[in-house]
Design an enzyme around this catalytic site. Structure first.
Site, short mmCIF file in Angstrom:
data_model
loop_
_atom_site.label_atom_id
_atom_site.label_comp_id
_atom_site.label_asym_id
_atom_site.label_seq_id
_atom_site.Cartn_x
_atom_site.Cartn_y
_atom_site.Cartn_z
N SER A 12 -14.77 -6.91 -3.37
CA SER A 12 -13.47 -7.21 -2.78
C SER A 12 -13.22 -6.18 -1.69
O SER A 12 -13.31 -4.98 -1.94
CB SER A 12 -12.37 -7.14 -3.84
OG SER A 12 -11.13 -7.53 -3.31
N GLU A 51 11.06 3.50 -7.69
CA GLU A 51 11.14 4.10 -9.02
C GLU A 51 9.77 3.98 -9.70
O GLU A 51 9.38 2.90 -10.14
CB GLU A 51 12.22 3.40 -9.85
CG GLU A 51 13.62 3.59 -9.31
CD GLU A 51 14.70 3.00 -10.22
OE1 GLU A 51 14.35 2.64 -11.37
OE2 GLU A 51 15.85 2.88 -9.76
N HIS A 98 -10.74 0.17 -8.58
CA HIS A 98 -12.19 -0.04 -8.58
C HIS A 98 -12.62 -0.66 -9.90
O HIS A 98 -12.29 -0.16 -10.98
CB HIS A 98 -12.93 1.27 -8.36
CG HIS A 98 -12.74 1.85 -6.99
ND1 HIS A 98 -13.27 1.26 -5.87
CD2 HIS A 98 -12.07 2.96 -6.57
CE1 HIS A 98 -12.94 1.99 -4.80
NE2 HIS A 98 -12.20 3.01 -5.19
N ASP A 150 7.37 4.66 -12.72
CA ASP A 150 7.52 4.87 -14.16
C ASP A 150 6.39 5.71 -14.74
O ASP A 150 6.60 6.52 -15.64
CB ASP A 150 7.60 3.52 -14.88
CG ASP A 150 8.78 2.70 -14.40
OD1 ASP A 150 9.92 3.04 -14.75
OD2 ASP A 150 8.56 1.72 -13.66
N ILE A 191 10.77 -3.74 -13.88
CA ILE A 191 9.47 -3.47 -13.27
C ILE A 191 8.93 -2.17 -13.82
O ILE A 191 9.63 -1.15 -13.83
CB ILE A 191 9.58 -3.36 -11.73
CG1 ILE A 191 10.16 -4.63 -11.12
CG2 ILE A 191 8.21 -3.06 -11.12
CD1 ILE A 191 10.46 -4.53 -9.64
N ASP A 218 14.58 -3.15 -10.59
CA ASP A 218 13.74 -2.04 -11.04
C ASP A 218 13.72 -1.91 -12.56
O ASP A 218 12.71 -1.49 -13.14
CB ASP A 218 14.23 -0.72 -10.43
CG ASP A 218 13.43 -0.34 -9.19
OD1 ASP A 218 12.20 -0.43 -9.23
OD2 ASP A 218 14.05 0.03 -8.18
N CYS A 267 -13.29 -5.34 -7.07
CA CYS A 267 -14.62 -5.94 -7.02
C CYS A 267 -14.91 -6.68 -8.35
O CYS A 267 -14.50 -6.21 -9.41
CB CYS A 267 -15.68 -4.87 -6.79
SG CYS A 267 -15.52 -4.01 -5.21
N SER A 327 -11.58 -4.21 1.90
CA SER A 327 -10.36 -3.76 2.55
C SER A 327 -10.14 -4.57 3.82
O SER A 327 -11.05 -5.21 4.35
CB SER A 327 -10.45 -2.28 2.88
OG SER A 327 -11.50 -2.03 3.81
#
Length: 385
Positions: free
Chosen positions: A218, A104, A150, A106, A68, A65, A192, A220
């Site tokens: 793109s 976690e 998006h 951020d 990241i 973490d 997309c 789902s």
């Protein structure tokens, strides 16, 4: 003259060998990741689930973490519409809670802005921003930047209020290269017209992956009717499907992943760009970006040392420390087991777009050919003299 010819051939072979060795290895010493969901609101549930799915996977493969930076534009786990408060799922079978006690975050909610995203990459923070919210990578770091939400032709929306352009992303990566903030970088966009986002990236040692080509949506993957919305996008779903069962020591390569995310599965055309990358995709381990093999190996060494010392009569506390080190390696999560294989669609069987790159066999053939030509040239020179 013979000595000179032998020296020329030797230099050619040595140079080629060093090239092959450099092409095989990454040369990094640590891994970092920036994972970004740019969408808020309940109907964008899948974008948060996409990001948390990648987060869970890279943690399972060894990235801590502390390395990241997780940016979530909405807290859907606590949304009043959520029939399972504090839970986030990426599959209708609801086997895995992605939003457990060890997540976690951020940057959350209104902190997820285009400006803060670029500040993370640039390192141009307000002095009050703590180190835990900064990207502290260096020239020995392999960096994964994953973004979902998006988008459109040349831009990515942040919370329907602002956007980051492809030029902005390209300039950010160029500045990072100048600042020595990465060794190699993998940029992934699940949105997309995702391929338009890497159009301005020209810095070296960057691989860019996109879930769709310019002018294409793109999509789902499926709806969880209990939750009432789509819970994951197709590209991220099939990436995670590939990661199922992978461990920190996996030898799976980037080319294996590229071959897996076919248009027949995505219902969009996967694109990638790697012209300025120093290695062919068949030589790039997925754990070079999605895991931390060196950190896991270090943990195993410490665990083995602790086990040996405990057998020699050391304290129970030392032995408990051994268990703590082993946990990230031994404790298996079922994050990737929540994916069932759907019936394959027969639509959109478009040709996969792949940037041609030299393979290791081609490099070896060129090395042998050059060495042979050097030897022949030296032989002719000896005869002439």
């Amino acid at each position: 003259m013979r000595l000179l010819c032998v020296l020329v051939v030797y230099i050619a072979v040595a140079a080629g060998f060093l090239h092959l060795v450099a092409a095989e290895t990454s040369g990094h010493s640590n891994n970092w990741a920036v994972l970004v969901d740019t969408s808020r609101y309940w109907f964008n549930y899948r974008h948060i689930a996409n990001t948390l799915s990648i987060y869970t996977t890279i943690k399972r493969l060894g990235i801590p973490d502390s390395n990241i930076l997780l940016m979530l534009a909405d807290d859907i786990a606590c949304n009043p519409r959520n029939p399972h408060p504090t839970f986030v799922f990426n599959n209708a079978d609801q086997q895995t809670n992605l939003y457990d006690d060890i997540v976690e975050v951020d940057y959350r909610g209104y902190e997820v802005t285009a400006g803060n995203f670029l500040d993370v990459l640039h390192g141009t923070h307000n002095p009050a921003v703590p180190k835990s919210k900064r990207l502290l990578s260096n020239n020995q770091s392999n960096l994964l930047v994953y973004i979902t939400g998006h988008g459109g032709d040349g831009f990515m929306k942040f919370q329907d209020k602002e956007e980051v352009t492809s030029d902005g992303i390209g300039k950010a990566f160029a500045l990072m290269h100048e600042q020595n903030k990465y060794n190699e970088l993998l940029f992934i966009a699940d949105t997309c017209q995702a391929a338009s986002l890497y159009g301005s990236i020209r810095s070296p040692n960057i691989v860019s992956m996109a879930s769709s080509k310019i002018g294409e949506d793109s999509l789902s993957h499926h709806v969880d009717y209990n939750v009432g919305v789509s819970v994951i996008d197709r590209f991220t779903y099939y990436m995670l499907d590939f990661f199922q069962g992978m461990g920190p020591d996996s030898t799976a390569t980037m080319q294996n992943l590229i071959d897996h995310v076919r248009p027949k599965r995505l219902h969009s055309t996967f694109n990638f760009k790697a012209e300025a990358f120093g290695r062919p995709m068949s030589n790039v381990l997925l754990t070079d970006f999605f895991g931390d093999r060196k950190r896991v190996a270090s943990r195993r060494q410490k665990a083995a040392h602790a086990q040996c010392t405990s057998r020699s009569g050391n304290t129970r506390a030392h032995n408990e420390s051994n268990i703590e080190w082993q946990a990230p390696v031994q404790v298996a999560t079922d994050a990737d087991k929540a994916y069932s294989t759907p019936q394959q669609s027969s639509h959109h069987q478009e040709k996969l777009y792949v940037v041609e790159q030299p393979s290791m066999n081609e490099d070896l053939a060129l090395l042998v050919l050059f060495s042979a030509l050097s030897f022949v040239a030296c032989s002719l020179m000896n005869r002439h003299l």
